[in-house]
Design an enzyme around this catalytic site. Structure first.
Site, PDB file in Angstrom:
ATOM      1  N   HIS A  39      -8.798   3.111   7.797  1.00  0.00           N
ATOM      2  CA  HIS A  39      -7.983   2.832   6.602  1.00  0.00           C
ATOM      3  C   HIS A  39      -7.327   4.106   6.050  1.00  0.00           C
ATOM      4  O   HIS A  39      -6.211   4.059   5.523  1.00  0.00           O
ATOM      5  CB  HIS A  39      -8.848   2.170   5.519  1.00  0.00           C
ATOM      6  N   MET A  80      -2.116  -7.880   6.546  1.00  0.00           N
ATOM      7  CA  MET A  80      -3.014  -8.800   5.839  1.00  0.00           C
ATOM      8  C   MET A  80      -2.418  -9.317   4.528  1.00  0.00           C
ATOM      9  O   MET A  80      -3.158  -9.674   3.612  1.00  0.00           O
ATOM     10  CB  MET A  80      -4.338  -8.084   5.541  1.00  0.00           C
ATOM     11  N   SER A  81      -1.105  -9.344   4.440  1.00  0.00           N
ATOM     12  CA  SER A  81      -0.493  -9.784   3.161  1.00  0.00           C
ATOM     13  C   SER A  81       0.823 -10.490   3.441  1.00  0.00           C
ATOM     14  O   SER A  81       1.079 -10.942   4.558  1.00  0.00           O
ATOM     15  CB  SER A  81      -0.247  -8.552   2.276  1.00  0.00           C
ATOM     16  N   ALA A  83       2.137  -2.538   4.331  1.00  0.00           N
ATOM     17  CA  ALA A  83       1.748  -1.655   5.433  1.00  0.00           C
ATOM     18  C   ALA A  83       1.361  -2.566   6.586  1.00  0.00           C
ATOM     19  O   ALA A  83       0.733  -3.609   6.365  1.00  0.00           O
ATOM     20  CB  ALA A  83       0.559  -0.800   5.014  1.00  0.00           C
ATOM     21  N   ASN A 101       0.299   2.479  11.491  1.00  0.00           N
ATOM     22  CA  ASN A 101      -0.595   2.812  12.626  1.00  0.00           C
ATOM     23  C   ASN A 101      -0.204   1.911  13.788  1.00  0.00           C
ATOM     24  O   ASN A 101       0.444   0.886  13.584  1.00  0.00           O
ATOM     25  CB  ASN A 101      -2.051   2.531  12.234  1.00  0.00           C
ATOM     26  N   HIS A 132      -4.791   0.037  -5.748  1.00  0.00           N
ATOM     27  CA  HIS A 132      -3.843  -0.964  -6.248  1.00  0.00           C
ATOM     28  C   HIS A 132      -4.043  -1.062  -7.750  1.00  0.00           C
ATOM     29  O   HIS A 132      -5.116  -1.436  -8.215  1.00  0.00           O
ATOM     30  CB  HIS A 132      -4.092  -2.332  -5.606  1.00  0.00           C
ATOM     31  N   TYR A 153      -8.208 -11.544   1.661  1.00  0.00           N
ATOM     32  CA  TYR A 153      -9.501 -10.971   2.062  1.00  0.00           C
ATOM     33  C   TYR A 153     -10.356 -10.537   0.872  1.00  0.00           C
ATOM     34  O   TYR A 153     -11.550 -10.291   1.010  1.00  0.00           O
ATOM     35  CB  TYR A 153      -9.322  -9.795   3.046  1.00  0.00           C
ATOM     36  N   GLU A 154      -9.729 -10.454  -0.307  1.00  0.00           N
ATOM     37  CA  GLU A 154     -10.512 -10.074  -1.485  1.00  0.00           C
ATOM     38  C   GLU A 154     -11.385 -11.228  -1.974  1.00  0.00           C
ATOM     39  O   GLU A 154     -12.260 -11.021  -2.816  1.00  0.00           O
ATOM     40  CB  GLU A 154      -9.569  -9.634  -2.616  1.00  0.00           C
ATOM     41  N   HIS A 196      -4.897 -10.088  -2.307  1.00  0.00           N
ATOM     42  CA  HIS A 196      -5.069 -10.348  -0.869  1.00  0.00           C
ATOM     43  C   HIS A 196      -6.101 -11.447  -0.647  1.00  0.00           C
ATOM     44  O   HIS A 196      -7.104 -11.512  -1.362  1.00  0.00           O
ATOM     45  CB  HIS A 196      -5.548  -9.075  -0.152  1.00  0.00           C
ATOM     46  N   SER A 246       0.827  -1.214   0.000  1.00  0.00           N
ATOM     47  CA  SER A 246       0.000   0.000   0.000  1.00  0.00           C
ATOM     48  C   SER A 246       0.855   1.254   0.000  1.00  0.00           C
ATOM     49  O   SER A 246       1.748   1.403   0.834  1.00  0.00           O
ATOM     50  CB  SER A 246      -0.872   0.062   1.248  1.00  0.00           C
TER      51      SER A 246
HETATM   52  N1  HPA Z   1      -3.804  -4.574  11.088  1.00  0.00           N
HETATM   53  C1  HPA Z   1      -3.782  -5.339   9.985  1.00  0.00           C
HETATM   54  N2  HPA Z   1      -3.319  -4.922   8.818  1.00  0.00           N
HETATM   55  C2  HPA Z   1      -2.832  -3.672   8.750  1.00  0.00           C
HETATM   56  C3  HPA Z   1      -2.822  -2.816   9.855  1.00  0.00           C
HETATM   57  C4  HPA Z   1      -3.336  -3.289  11.092  1.00  0.00           C
HETATM   58  O1  HPA Z   1      -3.353  -2.591  12.130  1.00  0.00           O
HETATM   59  N3  HPA Z   1      -2.266  -1.633   9.451  1.00  0.00           N
HETATM   60  C5  HPA Z   1      -1.963  -1.786   8.130  1.00  0.00           C
HETATM   61  N4  HPA Z   1      -2.298  -3.021   7.704  1.00  0.00           N
END
Ligand code: HPA
Length: 302
Positions: free
Chosen positions: A275, A239-240, A141, A263, A89, A113-114, A111, A58
């Site tokens: 997000h 998540m990747s 990220a 974050n 993306h 989750y997609e 991903h 990301s």
């Molecule tokens: N959790 C999961 N995936 C993420 C996060 C998070 O806090 N930040 C960026 N991708």
């Protein structure tokens, strides 16, 4: 894979979902054929074999803009490649020269989750393996679990935790890629970690190091899940990346992984996760991240 009805059906479902060509995998050879077709197509569009592939996470997509003599290949043109569905993306390969090295950058990844099958999430990695690419840089990220981290930090991934993810190697083993039970003791290459640390130091960029935990998403974690992951030894969560790294190691590729801590993970600060905060931090960190990865590529193998 025709002897494995589950695998066959799920591939067909995936193809329906993504509007891709349906490949009927009657046996292992047919399955290999899918990867070969994709590799042959990419090879037919580019000059020479890239030594390194970079998966851009990301906000890191702009790295691809620094590639010289770029050849851009849309995923939708590559046989068997899924299409990305996430806003932001782009969904293309950019092949060319970066820092004097021939590279292939992946702008937009698949991903779990997609809704893709896990085998589709890692399809590209096997294609890169077949193309003879021996080095993989994965970027992402991630949420910081280690409380000494701050948003905007860059973290070299030293190891991962993937208990909560389906294995991309599930199903019949494709011996052409690697063994049934591959070793994962050094998923992230130790000499590449040292090498990246040296480069960052010479550039005055501070790097953290830590363990990345995979979460399926798309929801962010609960505070209790983050406490549990911390107790398990995780420093960051995302998540990747992990399915790709497992597949790359199975193929014998050497992997370097870098997270941008966008974050603090759920429950660490008294605020909700958003997000747009993740994307904001990724954008703010972009310049340093791109400088670092470009330099790592430029000095690769020298
Ligand atoms: N959790 C999961 N995936 C993420 C996060 C998070 O806090 N930040 C960026 N991708």
């Amino acid at each position: 894979m025709g002897n494995d009805p589950g695998m066959h059906n799920s591939n067909a479902n995936h193809a329906r979902k993504c509007g891709n060509t349906v490949y009927k995998c009657e046996n292992v050879d047919d399955h290999m054929e899918m990867y070969r077709k994709a590799a042959d197509y990419i090879n037919s569009r580019i000059d020479g074999t890239p030594g390194i592939a970079v998966v851009l996470g990301s906000g890191l997509g702009p790295l691809a803009d620094s590639i010289e003599q770029p050849v851009e290949i849309d995923y939708r043109d590559i046989p068997g490649f899924p299409e990305t569905t996430v806003a932001g993306h782009a969904g293309k390969l950019v092949c060319g020269i970066l820092g004097g090295r021939r590279v292939l950058a992946m702008k937009g990844r698949f991903h779990y989750y997609e809704g893709y099958d896990i085998s589709q999430v890692v399809f590209h990695i096997r294609v890169f393996g077949l193309m003879g690419i021996s080095g993989l840089i994965v970027t992402n990220a991630a949420g910081g679990i280690n409380t000494s981290f701050r948003p905007g930090d860059l973290m070299l991934i030293t190891d991962h935790i993937s208990f909560f993810a389906p294995s991309p190697l599930r199903g019949r083993n494709l011996d052409e890629f690697g063994p049934r039970f591959p070793d994962m003791c050094e998923a992230y290459d130790r000499s590449l970690i040292e090498y990246a640390e040296g480069i960052a130091e010479s550039m005055g960029i501070e790097l953290k190091k830590g363990v990345y935990a995979f979460a399926q998403g798309p929801m962010y974690e609960t505070p209790a899940e983050i406490r549990a992951l911390r107790a398990l030894g995780a420093d960051a969560v995302g998540m990747s990346t992990v399915p790709e790294v497992i597949t790359a190691r199975h193929c014998g590729m050497k992997v370097l992984g870098i997270s941008c801590i966008t974050n603090m993970a759920a429950g660490i600060l008294d605020q909700k996760l958003d997000h747009s905060e993740v994307m904001d931090t990724a954008r703010k960190t972009e310049k340093a991240f791109i400088r670092l990865v470009s330099e790592i590529i430029a000095r690769w193998g020298s």
